[in-house]
Scaffold this motif. Structure first.
Motif, mmCIF file in Angstrom:
data_model
loop_
_atom_site.group_PDB
_atom_site.id
_atom_site.type_symbol
_atom_site.label_atom_id
_atom_site.label_comp_id
_atom_site.label_asym_id
_atom_site.label_seq_id
_atom_site.Cartn_x
_atom_site.Cartn_y
_atom_site.Cartn_z
ATOM 1 N N ARG A 1 1.125 -1.073 -0.199
ATOM 2 C CA ARG A 1 -0.481 -0.141 -0.110
ATOM 3 C C ARG A 1 1.248 1.237 -0.086
ATOM 4 O O ARG A 1 0.718 2.315 -0.309
ATOM 5 C CB ARG A 1 -0.847 -0.265 1.072
ATOM 6 C CG ARG A 1 -1.760 -1.155 1.165
ATOM 7 C CD ARG A 1 -2.721 -0.964 2.242
ATOM 8 N NE ARG A 1 -3.784 -1.785 1.776
ATOM 9 C CZ ARG A 1 -5.430 -1.426 1.536
ATOM 10 N NH1 ARG A 1 -5.157 -0.287 1.187
ATOM 11 N NH2 ARG A 1 -6.148 -2.260 1.503
ATOM 12 N N VAL B 1 2.237 2.111 -3.666
ATOM 13 C CA VAL B 1 0.442 1.848 -4.640
ATOM 14 C C VAL B 1 0.454 3.905 -4.119
ATOM 15 O O VAL B 1 0.296 4.922 -4.882
ATOM 16 C CB VAL B 1 -0.395 2.184 -4.276
ATOM 17 C CG1 VAL B 1 -1.441 2.128 -4.464
ATOM 18 C CG2 VAL B 1 -0.774 -0.045 -3.961
ATOM 19 N N GLU B 2 0.829 4.484 -2.656
ATOM 20 C CA GLU B 2 0.441 5.756 -2.477
ATOM 21 C C GLU B 2 1.972 6.495 -3.054
ATOM 22 O O GLU B 2 1.699 7.758 -3.702
ATOM 23 C CB GLU B 2 0.536 6.147 -0.892
ATOM 24 C CG GLU B 2 0.687 7.612 -0.681
ATOM 25 C CD GLU B 2 -0.601 8.322 -0.328
ATOM 26 O OE1 GLU B 2 -0.201 9.188 -0.267
ATOM 27 O OE2 GLU B 2 -1.325 8.118 -1.187
ATOM 28 N N PHE C 1 1.407 6.798 -7.130
ATOM 29 C CA PHE C 1 -0.215 8.625 -7.117
ATOM 30 C C PHE C 1 0.927 9.448 -6.764
ATOM 31 O O PHE C 1 0.845 10.392 -7.487
ATOM 32 C CB PHE C 1 -1.439 8.117 -6.069
ATOM 33 C CG PHE C 1 -1.856 7.018 -7.118
ATOM 34 C CD1 PHE C 1 -2.441 7.121 -8.291
ATOM 35 C CD2 PHE C 1 -2.053 5.736 -7.001
ATOM 36 C CE1 PHE C 1 -3.578 6.632 -8.826
ATOM 37 C CE2 PHE C 1 -2.427 5.025 -7.574
ATOM 38 C CZ PHE C 1 -3.491 5.004 -8.625
ATOM 39 N N ARG D 1 -3.599 13.609 -4.776
ATOM 40 C CA ARG D 1 -4.389 12.477 -4.348
ATOM 41 C C ARG D 1 -5.821 11.482 -2.906
ATOM 42 O O ARG D 1 -6.169 11.018 -2.831
ATOM 43 C CB ARG D 1 -2.911 11.551 -3.613
ATOM 44 C CG ARG D 1 -2.163 11.637 -4.475
ATOM 45 C CD ARG D 1 -0.932 11.406 -3.805
ATOM 46 N NE ARG D 1 -0.324 11.212 -2.572
ATOM 47 C CZ ARG D 1 0.343 12.210 -2.177
ATOM 48 N NH1 ARG D 1 1.249 13.112 -3.226
ATOM 49 N NH2 ARG D 1 1.190 12.242 -1.199
ATOM 50 N N LEU E 1 -7.187 8.559 -4.016
ATOM 51 C CA LEU E 1 -7.556 7.110 -3.406
ATOM 52 C C LEU E 1 -8.177 7.763 -2.367
ATOM 53 O O LEU E 1 -8.315 8.157 -1.139
ATOM 54 C CB LEU E 1 -5.980 7.461 -2.520
ATOM 55 C CG LEU E 1 -5.231 7.029 -4.088
ATOM 56 C CD1 LEU E 1 -3.583 7.052 -3.385
ATOM 57 C CD2 LEU E 1 -5.749 5.695 -4.378
ATOM 58 N N ASN E 2 -9.106 6.133 -2.239
ATOM 59 C CA ASN E 2 -10.480 6.555 -0.793
ATOM 60 C C ASN E 2 -10.212 6.178 0.336
ATOM 61 O O ASN E 2 -8.448 6.038 0.750
ATOM 62 C CB ASN E 2 -11.791 5.531 -1.043
ATOM 63 C CG ASN E 2 -10.315 3.593 -1.284
ATOM 64 O OD1 ASN E 2 -10.358 3.903 0.237
ATOM 65 N ND2 ASN E 2 -11.312 2.779 -1.904
ATOM 66 N N PHE F 1 -8.366 2.934 2.065
ATOM 67 C CA PHE F 1 -7.192 2.732 1.835
ATOM 68 C C PHE F 1 -6.339 4.100 2.292
ATOM 69 O O PHE F 1 -4.835 3.474 3.143
ATOM 70 C CB PHE F 1 -7.031 3.929 0.124
ATOM 71 C CG PHE F 1 -5.749 3.438 -0.320
ATOM 72 C CD1 PHE F 1 -4.683 2.831 -0.585
ATOM 73 C CD2 PHE F 1 -4.107 4.345 -0.210
ATOM 74 C CE1 PHE F 1 -3.198 2.298 -0.922
ATOM 75 C CE2 PHE F 1 -3.261 5.056 -0.519
ATOM 76 C CZ PHE F 1 -2.886 3.483 -0.648
ATOM 77 N N ARG F 2 -6.428 5.170 2.936
ATOM 78 C CA ARG F 2 -5.758 6.395 3.796
ATOM 79 C C ARG F 2 -5.558 6.141 5.245
ATOM 80 O O ARG F 2 -5.202 6.003 5.830
ATOM 81 C CB ARG F 2 -6.412 7.810 3.082
ATOM 82 C CG ARG F 2 -6.480 7.605 1.625
ATOM 83 C CD ARG F 2 -6.488 9.340 2.148
ATOM 84 N NE ARG F 2 -4.585 9.807 2.128
ATOM 85 C CZ ARG F 2 -4.083 9.525 1.118
ATOM 86 N NH1 ARG F 2 -4.261 8.947 -0.464
ATOM 87 N NH2 ARG F 2 -2.522 9.933 1.655
ATOM 88 N N MET G 1 -8.720 0.959 -3.662
ATOM 89 C CA MET G 1 -8.152 1.680 -3.403
ATOM 90 C C MET G 1 -8.353 2.746 -3.434
ATOM 91 O O MET G 1 -8.033 3.902 -3.430
ATOM 92 C CB MET G 1 -6.645 1.213 -3.888
ATOM 93 C CG MET G 1 -6.224 0.275 -3.599
ATOM 94 S SD MET G 1 -4.469 -0.397 -3.782
ATOM 95 C CE MET G 1 -3.925 -1.780 -2.661
ATOM 96 N N ILE G 2 -8.831 3.151 -4.924
ATOM 97 C CA ILE G 2 -9.669 4.012 -5.866
ATOM 98 C C ILE G 2 -10.858 4.684 -5.454
ATOM 99 O O ILE G 2 -11.932 3.982 -5.782
ATOM 100 C CB ILE G 2 -9.221 3.917 -6.928
ATOM 101 C CG1 ILE G 2 -7.707 3.076 -7.633
ATOM 102 C CG2 ILE G 2 -9.692 5.059 -7.918
ATOM 103 C CD1 ILE G 2 -6.404 3.723 -7.083
#
Length: 630
Positions: free
Chosen positions: A178, A181-182, A185, A442, A446-447, A450-451, A589-590
């Motif tokens: 994860r 992924v952050e 982006f 971001r 990113l939802n 996810f955050r 995640m999105i």
């Protein structure tokens, strides 16, 4: 150039099947179409794919010492192998080939880990020391050549030039990281040492790894740019031209056809000029041309080619040609959002039709402060010095909030980002300049789940860490150092390695010669930046006898493609479907509602969301590719 792969049993001495290591090397056959080899013994398997460049007949790998105590697989070229060979022969070592690979074997026996700092070149290698029962992995000074590794649940250390080779091993762990992924982006690439997969890591540049049975992995740095003392008084343009010329000449050693990529920018033009000036035979050069003037630099490339009478080939492509877009996940193995990967691949494909090795201008911007953000950062840091931090935040922060988004404004009025950066400390301001997508974008893309799962992770620390390195650097050097540690290996060198090796082409970068980078890095800011003419000023002065004035002092253009136009044109239908993509919906995640809104605004011409939408499109394509090979 080549590809390497291997397996090492950290817990014991199990027997690895030849079929497993052959599957790994087959996945990276494009890196070495001229031959393959494996070495098997209890607890160890080494594999190699070869692109023959030096000692075509005698340099096959894996290569072993006569006594069988040392075995190596190696991806790269060692430019000073002849001088190192001379040192080793004086110490009594006997050589059986003309290959640079053999220097690694005898060099390890003579110098151990001190070997790596002696090497001038680009390399990723795995060396097995049978007497010490130790596997050594090492990567070159700036990370030109990739090396990925993974410690598997069964106690196997697996490694390879590319991730795709590791994914051929049965039961490969494909769990996404994860934080990576952050990072993707945030920056448009996954920075070292992470990969997009939680269990796979990249060996950092200028590091080596020692693996011994029943002991933790030991990763150490063998070289640092900051330990290189600057040469006093060596700041003349003539000295810069001399040093760059030496770096170019070191990279002309080859037993196969050699040429150069010529974009028409300063760096590649300087390399070609110095290459041709000391070369009795005509140089082969290669460019990509676009029909649209704003993306085309071929007139400058052709002027250099004509001046030095190179055999110049221009491949003209339509700016709306997206035929390579869908191949990006296959080539890069993880989401990679630098749009210039597409023209880079295309020019490499053109060059490979005529040569096996090509020189490029990569690294000049980082070494000599060529990016426009360096000048903005330098000026911003001087402005920050005149105002207390608390006052800056209270003044510029609210102004940045109030100032409208600038995509639709004339360039001179796009002040929102500048105001935001002036409200921050120097490191945070440069972090923001480095982002592909700022945090506020971001946070919508990113939802919230996810955050929350990130647990407070801050992607800005990737750049903030090296920027704040404990060393007496000026603000410009701090920005350069941050890029040399992050953007250069993670984006630029990843891009050119995968694009070139997908075409079985070896690229060499004279401007990333460690001595040249150290000299350039420690130059005073005034030698690199000019208020009127931007960055790389000393290189522009050094190249005055070699290159046209209008090429030296024109506005930096960059090697890119018409992304916003693609998304409104040939990728329009796919963009409309992006928010409904099963991959994006199921990854958790999105925020697909944000994707739908951004797509509608972009297609309607209300906002330019091309960067965020492109990163989402590439991530979705990566997820689809991963599902196919799982």
């Amino acid at each position: 150039m080549c590809g390497v792969a291997g397996l090492f049993d950290i817990k014991g001495s199990r027997a690895y099947h030849a079929a497993v290591i052959r599957r790994m090397t087959a996945a990276i056959a494009h890196r070495g179409p001229d031959g393959e080899g494996i070495h098997l013994q209890p607890g160890l398997a080494l594999g190699h794919r070869r692109l023959a460049v030096i000692d075509v007949r005698g340099g096959a790998q894996p290569m072993r010492t006569r006594d069988g105590a040392l075995t190596v697989v190696f991806n790269g070229e060692i430019y000073n192998f002849r001088s190192l060979r001379g040192e080793l022969e004086e110490r009594g070592f006997c050589f059986e080939t003309r290959s640079d690979t053999e220097v690694l074997l005898h060099g390890w026996r003579a110098w151990r880990e001190h070997l790596f700092s002696k090497l001038q070149g680009q390399f990723a290698l795995a060396l097995w020391d049978d007497r010490e029962q130790t596997l050594v992995l090492a990567r070159d000074h700036f990370g030109k050549k990739p090396l990925h590794y993974q410690v598997r649940a069964d106690g196997t250390l697996a490694f390879a030039s590319e991730i795709k080779a590791l994914l051929t091993i049965p039961d490969a762990d494909r769990t996404l990281d994860r934080e990576a992924v952050e990072d993707y982006f945030a920056y448009g690439y996954v920075p070292d040492p992470k990969t997009i997969y939680r269990s796979i890591r990249k060996l950092p540049a200028a590091h080596y790894l020692l693996a011994r049975r029943d002991r933790p992995l030991d990763i150490r740095r063998y070289w640092s740019l900051l330990e290189k003392a600057p040469e006093p008084g060596r700041t003349s343009p003539e000295f810069v031209a001399e040093r760059l010329g030496e770096a170019v000449r070191r990279r002309l050693v080859s037993d196969v056809p050699l040429g150069a990529l010529l974009s028409g920018g300063l760096d590649s033009s300087a390399v070609v000029a110095l290459m041709a000036s000391g070369n009795e035979s005509r140089v082969d050069t290669f460019s990509i041309g676009f029909g649209e003037r704003e993306f085309d630099e071929t007139s400058y490339a052709c002027a250099v080619a004509e001046r030095y009478r190179t055999r110049h080939r221009v491949r003209r492509v339509s700016a709306d040609d997206i035929s390579l877009v869908r191949r990006l996940p296959e080539i890069y193995d993880e989401p990679f959002g630098d749009i210039s990967a597409i023209p880079t691949f295309t020019v490499c494909a053109e060059a490979r039709q005529s040569v096996t090795v090509a020189l490029s201008g990569d690294g000049g911007d980082e070494a000599l402060a060529g990016y426009r953000r360096y000048a903005f950062h330098w000026m911003g840091d001087r402005a920050r010095a005149y105002m207390a931090p608390a006052l800056r935040g209270r003044l510029f922060g609210p102004l940045a909030d109030l100032y409208p988004q600038g995509a639709w404004l004339p360039r001179v009025l796009r002040a929102k980002s500048t105001l935001r950066e002036l409200s921050l400390d120097s490191a945070s301001a440069y972090v923001r300049m480095s982002y592909a997508l700022p945090e506020e974008v971001r946070s919508g893309l990113l939802n919230s789940d996810f955050r929350q799962a990130l647990g407070g992770y801050d992607a800005g620390d990737v750049v903030r860490g090296p920027f704040n390195v404990d060393a007496p650097l000026d603000p410009l050097q701090r920005a350069q150092y941050a890029d040399l540690m992050t953007y250069l290996p993670g984006d630029i060198l990843t891009k050119v390695d995968r694009a070139s090796m997908a075409n079985s082409l070896e690229l060499r970068s004279p401007m990333l010669d460690p001595e040249f980078v150290a000299m350039s890095f420690f130059l005073p800011p005034g030698a690199k930046l000019s208020r009127m003419h931007g960055g790389k000023m000393i290189l522009k002065r050094a190249m005055k006898p070699y290159l046209p004035h209008d090429l030296l002092y024109r506005r930096k253009q960059g090697f890119t493609a018409p992304l916003a136009r693609w998304l409104r044109g040939p990728l329009r239908s796919e963009l409309l479907q992006l928010a409904r993509s099963p991959g994006l919906r199921e990854c958790g995640m999105i925020d697909t509602a944000t994707i739908a809104r951004m797509a509608a605004e972009h297609l309607g011409g209300l906002r330019d969301h091309s960067k965020g939408l492109w990163l989402a499109w590439v991530f979705d394509a990566f997820l689809a590719q991963s599902a196919q090979i799982a």
